[in-house]
Scaffold this motif. Structure first.
Motif, short mmCIF file in Angstrom:
data_model
loop_
_atom_site.label_atom_id
_atom_site.label_comp_id
_atom_site.label_asym_id
_atom_site.label_seq_id
_atom_site.Cartn_x
_atom_site.Cartn_y
_atom_site.Cartn_z
N SER A 195 -12.55 -22.39 83.56
CA SER A 195 -11.58 -23.01 82.66
C SER A 195 -12.31 -23.44 81.39
O SER A 195 -13.55 -23.45 81.33
N SER A 196 -11.55 -23.83 80.40
CA SER A 196 -12.15 -24.32 79.16
C SER A 196 -13.04 -25.54 79.41
O SER A 196 -14.12 -25.66 78.83
N GLU A 197 -12.61 -26.42 80.29
CA GLU A 197 -13.39 -27.61 80.61
C GLU A 197 -14.72 -27.23 81.28
O GLU A 197 -15.75 -27.85 81.03
N ASN B 290 -12.11 -22.28 71.24
CA ASN B 290 -11.89 -22.01 72.66
C ASN B 290 -12.66 -20.79 73.17
O ASN B 290 -12.49 -20.40 74.32
N GLY B 291 -13.50 -20.20 72.32
CA GLY B 291 -14.35 -19.10 72.77
C GLY B 291 -15.49 -19.63 73.61
O GLY B 291 -15.71 -20.85 73.71
N ASN B 292 -16.22 -18.75 74.25
CA ASN B 292 -17.36 -19.17 75.05
C ASN B 292 -18.52 -19.56 74.15
O ASN B 292 -18.84 -18.85 73.19
N SER B 293 -19.16 -20.67 74.48
CA SER B 293 -20.32 -21.11 73.70
C SER B 293 -21.52 -20.21 74.00
O SER B 293 -21.57 -19.52 75.02
N ILE B 294 -22.50 -20.26 73.11
CA ILE B 294 -23.73 -19.50 73.33
C ILE B 294 -24.42 -20.00 74.60
O ILE B 294 -24.90 -19.19 75.41
N ALA B 295 -24.47 -21.31 74.81
CA ALA B 295 -25.08 -21.85 76.02
C ALA B 295 -24.41 -21.28 77.26
O ALA B 295 -25.08 -20.85 78.20
N TRP B 296 -23.08 -21.27 77.28
CA TRP B 296 -22.36 -20.74 78.43
C TRP B 296 -22.65 -19.26 78.60
O TRP B 296 -22.90 -18.79 79.72
N LEU B 297 -22.61 -18.49 77.52
CA LEU B 297 -22.83 -17.04 77.62
C LEU B 297 -24.22 -16.71 78.15
O LEU B 297 -24.36 -15.81 79.00
N ILE B 298 -25.24 -17.41 77.69
CA ILE B 298 -26.60 -17.12 78.16
C ILE B 298 -26.76 -17.59 79.61
O ILE B 298 -27.35 -16.88 80.44
N TRP B 299 -26.23 -18.76 79.94
CA TRP B 299 -26.26 -19.24 81.33
C TRP B 299 -25.55 -18.24 82.24
O TRP B 299 -26.09 -17.84 83.28
N VAL C 15 -16.35 -24.39 80.84
CA VAL C 15 -17.19 -23.80 79.79
C VAL C 15 -17.86 -24.94 79.01
O VAL C 15 -19.07 -24.90 78.76
N ASP C 16 -17.10 -25.94 78.66
CA ASP C 16 -17.66 -27.09 77.93
C ASP C 16 -18.74 -27.81 78.73
O ASP C 16 -19.68 -28.37 78.16
N ALA C 17 -18.61 -27.80 80.04
CA ALA C 17 -19.55 -28.54 80.90
C ALA C 17 -20.92 -27.88 80.99
O ALA C 17 -21.89 -28.51 81.42
N VAL C 18 -21.02 -26.62 80.61
CA VAL C 18 -22.32 -25.92 80.69
C VAL C 18 -23.10 -26.27 79.43
O VAL C 18 -22.90 -25.71 78.36
N ARG C 19 -23.99 -27.23 79.60
CA ARG C 19 -24.85 -27.71 78.52
C ARG C 19 -26.29 -27.68 79.00
O ARG C 19 -26.59 -28.15 80.09
N ALA C 20 -27.14 -27.11 78.17
CA ALA C 20 -28.56 -27.04 78.52
C ALA C 20 -29.36 -26.77 77.26
O ALA C 20 -28.87 -26.10 76.34
N PRO C 21 -30.59 -27.26 77.20
CA PRO C 21 -31.44 -26.94 76.05
C PRO C 21 -31.81 -25.45 76.06
O PRO C 21 -31.88 -24.83 77.12
N ARG C 22 -32.05 -24.94 74.89
CA ARG C 22 -32.36 -23.51 74.78
C ARG C 22 -33.58 -23.12 75.57
O ARG C 22 -33.65 -22.03 76.14
N GLU C 23 -34.56 -24.03 75.67
CA GLU C 23 -35.79 -23.72 76.42
C GLU C 23 -35.48 -23.50 77.91
O GLU C 23 -36.05 -22.61 78.54
N LEU C 24 -34.58 -24.31 78.46
CA LEU C 24 -34.21 -24.16 79.86
C LEU C 24 -33.40 -22.89 80.08
O LEU C 24 -33.61 -22.18 81.07
#
Length: 174
Positions: A89-91, A37-46, A93-102
């Motif tokens: 919300s947790s949902e 339930n922590g923040n993903s790397i993708a979410w944190l960088i976004w 956070v999960d929705a923030v998906r992106a390739p590392r290049e973007l």
């Protein structure tokens, strides 16, 4: 050293830290949430990019890179155009998906705008009030330091999450 040079030195550290965090990550590692339930790397960088983008643009009276350069459409997130991640919300956070290049490209575009803003700053300009919703009102200098603190914390959290996943924390950028 002038205040502007000090701020540029501090902000110039962030893109390299973002690159270091994103380097070598596959989509699964970008989306992994520590403890489930922590923040993903993708979410944190976004979120790091969104926070810097929104606050620097607002303080400088500019359009956010997010919309001006079409990143809102390129990411294609099911979030509001002005969403920066605060209170997600947790949902969400999960929705923030992106390739590392973007993610990297967006942060670097945000950084370029920040540098342009800082290029025009002088010491008296740092005393300009940019937000009267606080007591005392927030000056440009205080806002820039706040942005730096937020961004460095979030990139540090992302580096920690990367280290948790690999079994070792990466402290080479510290």
């Amino acid at each position: 050293m002038q205040s502007k040079e000090l701020l540029l030195e501090a902000f110039d550290r962030i893109p390299g830290l973002v690159r270091q965090v994103l380097d070598g990550l596959d989509p699964a590692r970008l989306q992994h949430r520590p403890a489930g339930n922590g923040n993903s790397i993708a979410w944190l960088i976004w979120h790091t990019g969104r926070v810097e983008d929104a606050q620097v643009a607002s303080a400088a009276g500019l359009e956010q890179v997010w919309t001006a350069e079409g990143f809102v459409n390129r990411f294609g997130l099911q979030l509001g155009e002005r969403d920066t991640g605060y209170g997600h919300s947790s949902e969400q956070v999960d929705a923030v998906r992106a390739p590392r290049e973007l993610l990297q490209e967006y942060y670097e575009a945000v950084h370029r705008q920040t540098v342009k803003v800082l290029d025009d700053v002088d010491d008296p300009g740092l005393d300009r009030v940019v937000d009267r919703h606080w007591n005392p009102p927030v000056t440009l200098g205080v806002r820039l330091v706040s942005i730096l603190g937020d961004c460095l914390q979030h990139v540090g959290q992302a580096a920690y999450a990367k280290g948790l996943h690999s079994g070792t924390a990466d402290t080479s950028g510290a």
